[in-house]
Enzyme design. Structure first.
Site, short mmCIF file in Angstrom:
data_model
loop_
_atom_site.label_atom_id
_atom_site.label_comp_id
_atom_site.label_asym_id
_atom_site.label_seq_id
_atom_site.Cartn_x
_atom_site.Cartn_y
_atom_site.Cartn_z
N THR A 1 0.74 -1.11 -0.06
CA THR A 1 0.11 0.13 -0.08
C THR A 1 1.37 0.98 -0.17
OG1 THR A 1 -0.41 -0.33 2.92
CG2 THR A 1 -2.43 -0.81 1.11
N ALA B 1 15.04 -12.16 4.48
CA ALA B 1 13.92 -13.01 4.65
C ALA B 1 12.65 -11.29 5.20
CB ALA B 1 13.92 -12.62 6.11
N LEU C 1 12.63 -8.64 6.64
CA LEU C 1 12.62 -7.99 7.46
C LEU C 1 13.35 -6.70 7.56
CD1 LEU C 1 13.42 -11.01 9.76
CD2 LEU C 1 10.56 -9.81 9.26
N GLU D 1 17.54 3.03 -2.41
CA GLU D 1 17.97 2.27 -2.62
C GLU D 1 16.75 1.91 -4.25
OE1 GLU D 1 16.07 -0.67 -0.09
OE2 GLU D 1 15.82 -2.42 -1.56
N ASP E 1 9.33 1.08 5.27
CA ASP E 1 10.96 0.07 5.34
C ASP E 1 11.38 1.37 6.04
OD1 ASP E 1 9.46 -2.08 5.08
OD2 ASP E 1 11.04 -2.54 2.89
N TYR F 1 8.13 -7.53 -7.62
CA TYR F 1 7.81 -6.06 -6.73
C TYR F 1 7.58 -4.87 -7.67
CZ TYR F 1 7.91 -2.59 -3.61
OH TYR F 1 7.87 -1.77 -2.30
#
Ligand code: GLA
Length: 382
Positions: free
Chosen positions: A37, A125, A127, A162, A174, A223
């Protein structure tokens, strides 16, 4: 076990001969609800976790940045801030180069540094070990040179690095939670204006993360495709972002109901609603509601956004059956492997651990890892 701060301090001494002047950390995160989202200007609900990336740092009086990565056998990278910072062939060092370059492009002025980095956020992972690295480097230059940069801009800068240096068109969730997390709280983030609201997780529930250890394949390309599909749906609905569309708008549009575009948009629109509903459910400690919202979120990621894999679905179904209405469970993060997050009553933690130990490896051939987490503060000096 030696602490991360001890490790980076020792390695710093070994390579640079002195004690570091600064120790800085940035955490990984787990998202309770609100998946895919963020880049649709929508809502997310993550908390920072007690797994971190830590840097030992010291200023230099020239423009050279020297970096040692403890997790990569103390591999090193060196670049010069007064030259154009090229991409390197080492993925890990591109995060650092990208953050430094983007900070400079934004007009921040700083000179060189000696840095040693280590971390315990599980990599690959889901995270956010990457975000933790991007944020900790931004935070390090802020601390070393007293840069007048907000936590939100450190996050935006990390996201830009990124996007431009690593090639994943990720959203802001994130980096923002890593930069601005609050101890004991999950943050409802409005990804359009980056405002945050902190909510406690009911005391009776533990935050449990189950890593499927399923290698995440094709993550970046899948993605980026999802992101394009969402942008195309928004265009066809004549809205700025899917955040501005309702389910009725979608149903009355010309987008074919059985198309991927329709399903992707339906996930995002309903997930935004569920994320806002989660805020009320947490405020009222309405665990049955939390349970329902997380279950629906998972089904939507599985059937409409199509980002789950069989190992993850198995974990979620198994845990959901055991929890019933006493807690919630869903996949967390970008998808295609990675982790499941569960809010579990403290007195059921052992039972759930045992249940997974008894079934997961037999069913999938993979062994899970389990982390019991504390919601933590965001990036800062240690
Ligand atoms: C990854 C991205 C985030 C977000 C999630 C999915 O973690 O980095 O920006 O899009 O996937 O919710």
């Amino acid at each position: 076990m030696m602490s991360l701060t001890q490790i980076v301090s020792d390695v710093f001494k070994k390579h640079f001969g002195t004690v570091p002047t600064h120790l800085i950390q940035a955490p990984g995160r787990v998202n309770l609800i609100g998946e895919h989202t963020d880049y649709n200007d929508g809502f997310v609900f993550p908390c920072a976790i007690n797994y971190q990336t830590v840097v030992a740092a010291q200023k230099r009086d020239d423009n050279v940045v020297r970096v040692i990565a403890v997790n990569y056998d103390e591999a090193s990278d060196t670049f010069n801030l007064s030259e154009n910072i090229e991409k390197s062939d080492k993925l890990w060092s591109n995060y650092i180069r990208g953050v430094a370059q983007c900070l400079r492009q934004r007009g921040y002025e700083f000179s060189g540094a000696d840095l040693v980095i280590s971390g315990n956020v599980p990599q690959g992972a889901g995270l956010s070990s990457s975000a933790a690295l991007e944020v900790v480097i931004g935070q390090t230059f802020k601390a070393l040179y007293g840069l007048n940069i907000s936590q939100a801009e450190i996050a935006l800068n990390g996201q830009q690095a990124e996007n431009e240096y690593v090639g994943c068109n990720c959203g802001i969730m994130d980096q923002l939670i890593s930069a601005k997390g609050e101890a004991g709280k999950a943050l409802l983030i409005d990804c359009r204006d980056l405002s945050t609201q902190a909510f406690s997780i009911p005391d009776s529930l533990a935050v449990m993360i189950i890593n499927s250890n399923k290698k995440r394949g094709l993550v970046d390309s899948e993605y980026n495709t999802r992101r394009e599909q969402c942008e195309s749906a928004a265009k066809q609905l004549s809205v700025k972002a899917l955040r501005d569309a309702t389910l009725a708008d979608l149903q009355h549009s010309s987008i074919a109901p059985d198309s991927d575009t329709f399903k992707r948009a339906r996930h995002v629109i309903t997930e935004n609603d569920r994320t806002l509903a989660m805020a009320d459910a947490l405020k009222q400690s309405d665990i049955a509601k939390i349970s329902q919202l997380m279950r629906e979120s998972h089904i939507s990621m599985r059937d409409d956004f199509e980002i789950t894999v069989s190992e993850i679905d198995f974990l979620v179904e198994t845990i959901d059956q055991a929890l019933g209405e006493t807690g919630g469970v869903r996949m967390t993060g970008g998808g295609f492997g990675g982790c499941v997050v569960a809010l579990v009553p403290h007195d059921k933690v052992e039972e759930i651990q045992q249940l997974i130990a008894d079934t997961y490896q037999t069913k999938t051939g993979l062994k899970e890892s389990i982390y019991l987490c504390q919601p933590c503060a965001g990036a800062g000096l240690i």
